[in-house]
Design an enzyme around this catalytic site. Structure first.
Site, short mmCIF file in Angstrom:
data_model
loop_
_atom_site.label_atom_id
_atom_site.label_comp_id
_atom_site.label_asym_id
_atom_site.label_seq_id
_atom_site.Cartn_x
_atom_site.Cartn_y
_atom_site.Cartn_z
N CYS A 231 6.49 12.53 0.63
CA CYS A 231 6.93 13.64 -0.22
C CYS A 231 7.50 14.79 0.58
CB CYS A 231 5.76 14.22 -1.01
SG CYS A 231 4.94 13.04 -2.04
N GLY B 159 -0.35 5.18 -1.79
CA GLY B 159 0.97 4.59 -1.56
C GLY B 159 1.09 4.12 -0.12
N ARG C 234 9.42 3.94 0.88
CA ARG C 234 10.23 5.11 0.54
C ARG C 234 9.64 5.88 -0.63
NH1 ARG C 234 15.57 2.18 -2.05
NH2 ARG C 234 14.61 1.42 -3.97
N GLU D 142 -12.47 18.09 17.38
CA GLU D 142 -13.77 17.51 17.72
C GLU D 142 -14.03 16.24 16.88
OE1 GLU D 142 -17.96 19.71 18.23
OE2 GLU D 142 -17.42 19.39 16.14
P1 XMP Z 1 0.63 8.48 -0.30
O1 XMP Z 1 0.26 9.66 0.55
O2 XMP Z 1 -0.54 7.60 -0.59
O3 XMP Z 1 1.09 9.12 -1.71
O4 XMP Z 1 1.81 7.74 0.25
C1 XMP Z 1 1.58 8.33 -2.75
C2 XMP Z 1 2.08 9.23 -3.88
O5 XMP Z 1 3.22 10.00 -3.47
C3 XMP Z 1 3.96 10.40 -4.63
N1 XMP Z 1 5.38 10.18 -4.39
C4 XMP Z 1 6.28 11.15 -4.15
N2 XMP Z 1 6.17 12.50 -4.16
N3 XMP Z 1 8.46 12.69 -3.58
C5 XMP Z 1 7.27 13.27 -3.88
O6 XMP Z 1 7.18 14.50 -3.89
C6 XMP Z 1 8.65 11.35 -3.56
O7 XMP Z 1 9.74 10.85 -3.26
C7 XMP Z 1 7.51 10.54 -3.87
N4 XMP Z 1 7.33 9.19 -3.96
C8 XMP Z 1 6.02 9.01 -4.27
C9 XMP Z 1 3.44 9.57 -5.79
O8 XMP Z 1 2.66 10.42 -6.58
C10 XMP Z 1 2.62 8.49 -5.08
O9 XMP Z 1 1.61 7.94 -5.88
#
Ligand code: XMP
Length: 481
Positions: free
Chosen positions: A306, A362, A387, A472
Site C-alpha cells: 500500500c 496478503g 501487487r 533488542e
Molecule cells: P498485507 O500487508 O498482508 O496487506 O500485504 C494486505 C492488504 O492490503 C490491502 N491492499 C492495498 N492497499 N493499496 C492499498 O492502499 C493497494 O494497492 C492495495 N492492495 C491491497 C488490502 O486491504 C489487503 O487485504
C-alpha cells in the site's frame, strides 16, 4: 482542523506483557474464532482478495487448515464464480451433482470432460436420469476415441451403490470392502442422488481442522466492489454458494460503500454474511455495523504493497485502528477483521489481543505454491509477482476486464495509484507459513494465560516500547546464518 488525542500505534510499537498462566501446553489452547457473525473458523487466518494471493488453490489450502480465503474480484463474473465452485467441490461428504455422461457419448468425449473438470470418473446416466454405469480414467486408458461409453463402462449391475440414508462410516466400510473409490447414491428407481468418493473421505481424515459449511464443504468468501456489475456479481456468487460477500473498497466509510452493505443485506437477507470496510476509526466501524454488516474489515494503508498513506496522507496506524474499531464492534457483537501489515507471527497475536477476531493476510501468503502466478527466476533466485490492487498494473488489468482499456488511458492511472507491484521470494507451501503463524499464536496465548482468543483479549496488556527496545527484540550482536 484539530489534532486527535493520543498517539497512533502499530504492531512494532508495542509488546504484550506476560502474565501468570495456567496453560500447561500450547496444544491446550483453542484457536477457533468468528470470521463473521455466523461463520466460525478453527484458526483466525483469512487470505486477502488480491489477484496475486487468492484464487481457488489458496482458498482450498486455507480452509483445509481451518481458515478462509476470499476470492478476488479482478476478473470476469464467470471466472470468479468458477473459482468459488472449485472450492465448494474440492471436498464433499456427498457430491450432490456429480459429473455425468450419456451412455451414447464417445470415449473421446468422456476423456475431455474428465480432463476439463479434473475428475477421474464419470457416472453414466441415461436421458431418464437413471444410473446406467460408471466410467473411470482406467476404463478408457487404451480405448480409441470413437468407442461408445456404454461399451467400456462398468454397468450398474456390477456396481456398488448406496441409498440416501447412508452415513460416513458405512460408506467407508462399503468402499473398503469392495475396493472401489466411488460410491454413487441412488433412489429405488436408480435415479442419481449424489456421489461419495474415497478421495474426499481421505481428505476429511487428513484435515480434521478444516473450516466447513453445513454440507461439509470447505468455506470460501468472495469479494465484490460497489460499482458496475457488483450486484449481478453478488447474485451469481450467492447462487454459487459463497459463504460470505466481502465488500472490497479502499474507503469503506463512504456513503456509497455503506449503501451497498444495506443493498446486499436486503437482497440476500440472512442467507449470506456481508463484510463491510475498509475502515480505520470508531465512527467507520459504527456506521458499517449500522448498515447490517456481519463483520468489519479494518485497515487503511498498513498493507505491504500500500502507498495510500504516502500518496493521500491518510491512514491510522493499524493497532490503534483495530482498537478503535473493536470499541464499536464489541457493542454490537460483530467480529473485527484486521487487514494488512502482518509480517510476523507476533503481529497476529497483537492484532487479536487488540480486538480483532481474525487477521487478513496478503504479502505473507504471496509467493507460495498456492498463490496465483508463475515462479520467475532472477539472479538464480526464485520469486513470484505480488501487487497491490491499486497499483498501476492491477488497475489497468481491472479496467481491461470490465471495459477494455486503450494504452492511452494508462498514463491517466499512473497519477492515481495507491499501491506497488513487487517481487516476493518464492516460499513453497502456504501450509508451512500457516503452521508458523498458528504456532506463534499458541505461544502468545500461553504467555498470556489465555485458553481461547476471547481470553487473550481480556488478559492483554500492551506496553509501548522505544526504538531501542525494538532493536533488542530482534536477534542482535550475533552473526546470522
Ligand atoms: P498485507 O500487508 O498482508 O496487506 O500485504 C494486505 C492488504 O492490503 C490491502 N491492499 C492495498 N492497499 N493499496 C492499498 O492502499 C493497494 O494497492 C492495495 N492492495 C491491497 C488490502 O486491504 C489487503 O487485504
Amino acid at each position: 482542523m484539530r489534532i486527535a488525542d493520543g498517539q497512533g500505534l502499530t504492531f512494532d510499537d508495542v509488546l504484550l506483557k506476560p502474565r501468570l498462566s495456567r496453560v500447561r501446553s500450547r496444544s491446550e489452547v483453542d484457536t477457533s474464532t468468528w470470521f463473521t457473525r455466523r461463520i466460525r473458523l478453527n484458526i483466525p487466518l483469512v487470505s486477502s482478495p488480491m489477484d496475486t494471493v487468492t484464487e481457488h488453490m489458496m482458498a482450498i489450502a486455507l480452509a483445509r487448515l481451518g481458515g478462509i480465503g476470499i476470492i478476488h474480484r479482478f476478473t470476469s463474473i464467470e471466472r470468479q464464480v468458477a473459482e468459488i465452485r472449485k472450492v465448494k467441490r474440492a471436498e464433499n461428504i456427498v457430491i450432490r451433482d456429480p459429473y455425468s455422461i450419456s451412455p451414447d457419448a464417445t470415449v473421446g468425449e468422456a476423456r475431455r470432460l474428465m480432463e476439463e473438470k479434473g475428475v477421474s470418473g464419470l457416472l453414466v446416466v441415461g436421458e431418464d436420469g437413471r444410473l446406467k454405469g460408471i466410467v473411470t480414467s482406467r476404463d478408457i486408458l487404451f480405448q480409441g476415441d470413437d468407442v461408445p461409453v456404454r461399451e467400456v463402462m462398468t454397468p450398474r449391475e456390477r456396481m456398488v451403490v448406496a441409498h440416501e440414508e447412508i452415513d460416513l462410516e458405512s460408506a467407508k466400510k462399503l468402499l473398503w470392502r469392495h475396493r472401489v473409490e466411488k460410491l454413487p447414491i441412488v433412489d429405488e428407481d436408480w435415479r442419481v442422488k449424489g456421489l461419495i468418493t474415497a478421495a474426499d473421505i481421505i481428505k476429511k481424515i487428513r484435515y480434521p481442522n478444516a473450516a466447513r459449511d453445513r454440507k461439509g464443504r470447505l468455506l470460501v468468501g468472495a469479494a465484490v466492489g460497489i460499482r458496475g456489475d457488483y450486484l449481478e456479481r453478488a447474485e451469481k456468487l450467492y447462487e454459487a454458494e459463497a459463504d460470505a460477500l466481502v465488500i472490497d473498497v479502499a474507503h469503506g466509510h463512504m456513503e456509497r460503500a455503506l449503501e451497498v452493505i444495506k443493498e446486499l443485506k436486503k437482497a440476500f437477507g440472512e442467507d449470506i454474511d456481508v463484510v463491510g470496510g475498509n475502515i480505520a476509526t470508531y465512527e467507520g466501524a459504527r456506521d458499517v455495523i449500522a448498515m447490517g454488516s456481519d463483520a468489519v474489515r479494518v485497515g487503511i494503508g498498513p498493507g505491504s504493497t500500500c502507498t495510500t498513506r504516502i500518496v493521500a496522507g491518510v491512514g491510522v496506524p493499524q493497532l490503534t485502528a483495530i482498537m478503535e474499531a473493536y470499541k464499536a464492534a464489541s457493542e454490537a457483537d460483530v467480529p473485527v477483521i484486521a487487514d494488512g501489515g502482518i509480517r510476523n507471527p507476533g503481529d497476529v497475536v497483537k492484532a487479536l489481543a487488540a480486538g480483532a477476531s481474525t487477521v487478513m493476510i496478503g504479502g505473507l501468503f504471496a509467493g507460495t505454491d498456492e498463490s496465483p502466478g508463475p515462479i520467475v527466476l532472477r539472479n538464480g533466485k526464485r520469486y513470484k509477482v505480488f501487487r497491490g490492487m491499486a497499483s498501476l498494473s492491477a488497475r489497468v488489468g481491472k479496467e481491461a476486464v470490465t471495459k477494455g482499456v486503450e494504452d492511452t488511458e494508462v498514463a491517466e492511472y499512473s497519477y492515481s495509484t495507491e499501491g506497488v507491484e513487487a517481487f516476493v521470494e518464492y516460499k513453497g507451501s502456504v501450509e508451512d507459513i500457516v503452521k508458523r503463524l498458528v504456532a506463534g499464536l499458541r505461544s502468545g496465548m500461553s504467555y498470556l494465560g489465555a485458553f481461547d482468543i476471547e481470553e487473550l483479549r481480556l488478559n492483554a496488556e500492551f506496553i509501548v516500547i522505544s526504538g531501542a527496545s525494538i532493536r533488542e527484540s530482534y536477534p542482535h550482536d550475533v552473526i546470522l546464518w
